[in-house]
Scaffold this motif. Structure first.
Motif, PDB file in Angstrom:
ATOM      1  N   TRP A 168     -18.610  41.877 -18.846  1.00  0.00           N
ATOM      2  CA  TRP A 168     -19.053  43.200 -19.281  1.00  0.00           C
ATOM      3  C   TRP A 168     -19.332  43.209 -20.776  1.00  0.00           C
ATOM      4  N   ASN A 169     -18.481  42.572 -21.549  1.00  0.00           N
ATOM      5  CA  ASN A 169     -18.634  42.562 -23.004  1.00  0.00           C
ATOM      6  C   ASN A 169     -19.897  41.803 -23.424  1.00  0.00           C
ATOM      7  N   VAL A 170     -20.128  40.622 -22.836  1.00  0.00           N
ATOM      8  CA  VAL A 170     -21.320  39.839 -23.157  1.00  0.00           C
ATOM      9  C   VAL A 170     -22.575  40.582 -22.721  1.00  0.00           C
ATOM     10  N   ARG A 171     -22.487  41.251 -21.582  1.00  0.00           N
ATOM     11  CA  ARG A 171     -23.636  42.019 -21.093  1.00  0.00           C
ATOM     12  C   ARG A 171     -23.994  43.129 -22.075  1.00  0.00           C
ATOM     13  N   GLN A 172     -22.998  43.800 -22.640  1.00  0.00           N
ATOM     14  CA  GLN A 172     -23.254  44.860 -23.608  1.00  0.00           C
ATOM     15  C   GLN A 172     -23.888  44.282 -24.873  1.00  0.00           C
ATOM     16  N   GLN A 173     -23.430  43.114 -25.307  1.00  0.00           N
ATOM     17  CA  GLN A 173     -23.999  42.489 -26.494  1.00  0.00           C
ATOM     18  C   GLN A 173     -25.458  42.094 -26.268  1.00  0.00           C
ATOM     19  N   ARG A 174     -25.769  41.581 -25.088  1.00  0.00           N
ATOM     20  CA  ARG A 174     -27.139  41.185 -24.794  1.00  0.00           C
ATOM     21  C   ARG A 174     -28.056  42.397 -24.693  1.00  0.00           C
ATOM     22  N   SER A 210      -8.235  34.005 -14.971  1.00  0.00           N
ATOM     23  CA  SER A 210      -9.646  34.294 -14.715  1.00  0.00           C
ATOM     24  C   SER A 210      -9.841  35.678 -14.117  1.00  0.00           C
ATOM     25  N   ALA A 211      -8.934  36.073 -13.234  1.00  0.00           N
ATOM     26  CA  ALA A 211      -9.049  37.388 -12.601  1.00  0.00           C
ATOM     27  C   ALA A 211      -8.969  38.516 -13.626  1.00  0.00           C
ATOM     28  N   VAL A 212      -8.253  38.268 -14.718  1.00  0.00           N
ATOM     29  CA  VAL A 212      -8.095  39.299 -15.751  1.00  0.00           C
ATOM     30  C   VAL A 212      -9.210  39.221 -16.789  1.00  0.00           C
ATOM     31  N   LEU A 213      -9.520  38.014 -17.267  1.00  0.00           N
ATOM     32  CA  LEU A 213     -10.375  37.866 -18.434  1.00  0.00           C
ATOM     33  C   LEU A 213     -11.869  37.788 -18.123  1.00  0.00           C
ATOM     34  N   LEU A 214     -12.253  37.111 -17.055  1.00  0.00           N
ATOM     35  CA  LEU A 214     -13.675  36.879 -16.824  1.00  0.00           C
ATOM     36  C   LEU A 214     -14.470  38.155 -16.557  1.00  0.00           C
ATOM     37  N   ALA A 246     -25.843  36.260 -27.085  1.00  0.00           N
ATOM     38  CA  ALA A 246     -24.409  35.975 -26.986  1.00  0.00           C
ATOM     39  C   ALA A 246     -24.071  35.352 -25.647  1.00  0.00           C
ATOM     40  N   GLY A 247     -23.012  34.548 -25.670  1.00  0.00           N
ATOM     41  CA  GLY A 247     -22.415  34.063 -24.434  1.00  0.00           C
ATOM     42  C   GLY A 247     -23.048  32.815 -23.854  1.00  0.00           C
ATOM     43  N   SER A 248     -22.319  32.226 -22.914  1.00  0.00           N
ATOM     44  CA  SER A 248     -22.762  31.060 -22.153  1.00  0.00           C
ATOM     45  C   SER A 248     -22.068  31.102 -20.794  1.00  0.00           C
ATOM     46  N   PHE A 249     -22.250  30.065 -20.005  1.00  0.00           N
ATOM     47  CA  PHE A 249     -21.664  30.008 -18.662  1.00  0.00           C
ATOM     48  C   PHE A 249     -21.996  31.280 -17.888  1.00  0.00           C
ATOM     49  N   TRP A 250     -23.321  31.587 -17.882  1.00  0.00           N
ATOM     50  CA  TRP A 250     -23.840  32.730 -17.127  1.00  0.00           C
ATOM     51  C   TRP A 250     -23.192  34.054 -17.540  1.00  0.00           C
ATOM     52  N   TYR A 292     -13.988  26.310 -36.161  1.00  0.00           N
ATOM     53  CA  TYR A 292     -15.124  27.153 -35.801  1.00  0.00           C
ATOM     54  C   TYR A 292     -14.871  28.638 -36.056  1.00  0.00           C
ATOM     55  N   GLN A 293     -13.686  28.955 -36.649  1.00  0.00           N
ATOM     56  CA  GLN A 293     -13.348  30.347 -36.985  1.00  0.00           C
ATOM     57  C   GLN A 293     -13.488  31.258 -35.763  1.00  0.00           C
ATOM     58  N   LEU A 294     -12.827  30.873 -34.665  1.00  0.00           N
ATOM     59  CA  LEU A 294     -12.947  31.604 -33.417  1.00  0.00           C
ATOM     60  C   LEU A 294     -12.054  32.833 -33.405  1.00  0.00           C
ATOM     61  N   GLU A 295     -12.591  33.924 -32.865  1.00  0.00           N
ATOM     62  CA  GLU A 295     -11.802  35.134 -32.675  1.00  0.00           C
ATOM     63  C   GLU A 295     -10.826  34.906 -31.526  1.00  0.00           C
ATOM     64  N   PRO A 296      -9.545  35.289 -31.670  1.00  0.00           N
ATOM     65  CA  PRO A 296      -8.514  34.914 -30.686  1.00  0.00           C
ATOM     66  C   PRO A 296      -8.843  35.285 -29.238  1.00  0.00           C
ATOM     67  N   VAL A 297      -9.282  36.522 -28.998  1.00  0.00           N
ATOM     68  CA  VAL A 297      -9.555  36.949 -27.621  1.00  0.00           C
ATOM     69  C   VAL A 297     -10.740  36.183 -27.050  1.00  0.00           C
ATOM     70  N   TYR A 298     -11.777  35.964 -27.850  1.00  0.00           N
ATOM     71  CA  TYR A 298     -12.935  35.208 -27.385  1.00  0.00           C
ATOM     72  C   TYR A 298     -12.564  33.766 -27.062  1.00  0.00           C
TER      73      TYR A 298
END
Length: 244
Positions: free
Chosen positions: A66-72, A57-61, A78-82, A199-205
């Protein structure tokens, strides 16, 4: 991370596959050895699960936020869980429950009963078996030919590894408990893999999503249960180098 993935996939399929195989085997080997070594020290299974989730979590969250914020900002819903998971709520919960929470709990608990050699065979070795069976029911795939023979050989290998522990179960042996937990961990990871394909999920996501669910679904509840004495823990007494 995206730049690394693009560079990795830009080469030949064979070279990319070989690099992925080497990295995967290295990670699995390190994971098994460290998990078994941790089981011989102070930390309990759920303590190790907590450390695993907190480290990821310390690395990925922060990166995902930041990535979801840029998409929005670009107008994407995009995104969930705040904003900490890049995937929708339902997919985050499904993949996170099996690939993040259940897998870690079963895997680390298994090393407290069975040796690393059992874990190295029963967990990664059983993945093709569970994945193939789940793909039949979830993805509608069919089993035939050499694939059936290969799956039968996997079952025989699992019985050769775990069969002796089952025979000693009535004599008070506990290794079989670890073997069963390893098989459950393998089943959970296969479920996550099949869902990722469906669901054809992208690996990093996908990796970030299961970490996000594990963080919110496990960490607060575990800390509260330990604080009120419901669950035992050695987190506060174990040396920090061991936790790290």
């Amino acid at each position: 991370m995206q730049t690394f993935m693009k560079q990795l996939l830009s080469g030949s399929s064979r070279r990319s596959g070989l690099w992925a195989a080497v990295v995967t085997v290295s990670i699995w080997t390190a994971f098994i050895i460290i998990a078994r070594a941790s089981a011989r020290h102070q930390l309990l299974p759920l303590d190790i699960t907590w450390a695993r989730i907190m480290g990821a979590s310390a690395v990925l969250l922060p990166w995902c936020w930041w990535n979801v914020r840029q998409q929005r900002r670009n107008g994407m819903n995009a995104g969930s869980f705040w904003g900490l998971s890049p995937l929708p709520w339902r997919i985050t919960v499904l993949t996170g429950f099996f690939g993040g929470f259940c897998y870690a709990v079963f895997a680390y608990s298994g090393f407290f009963f069975a040796p690393a050699s059992h874990g190295s065979v029963l967990m990664p070795g059983s993945l093709p078996l569970w994945t193939s069976l789940l793909a039949v029911f979830i993805l509608g795939e069919r089993l035939h030919g050499y694939r059936v023979i290969g799956l039968a050989m996997i079952i025989c290998g699992d019985l050769l590894v775990g069969g002796s522990s089952l025979l000693h179960a009535f004599d008070g042996g506990t290794v079989w408990i670890g073997d069963v937990m390893f098989m459950c961990a393998s089943f959970c990871w296969s479920t996550y893999s099949v869902l990722s394909r469906r669901y054809q999920l992208e690996p990093v996501y996908a990796t970030t999503a299961i970490t996000c669910f594990a963080f919110f679904g496990f960490v607060p509840a575990y800390v509260l249960l330990c604080a009120f004495g419901v669950l035992p823990t050695h987190l506060w007494s174990a040396p920090w180098p061991e936790v790290l």
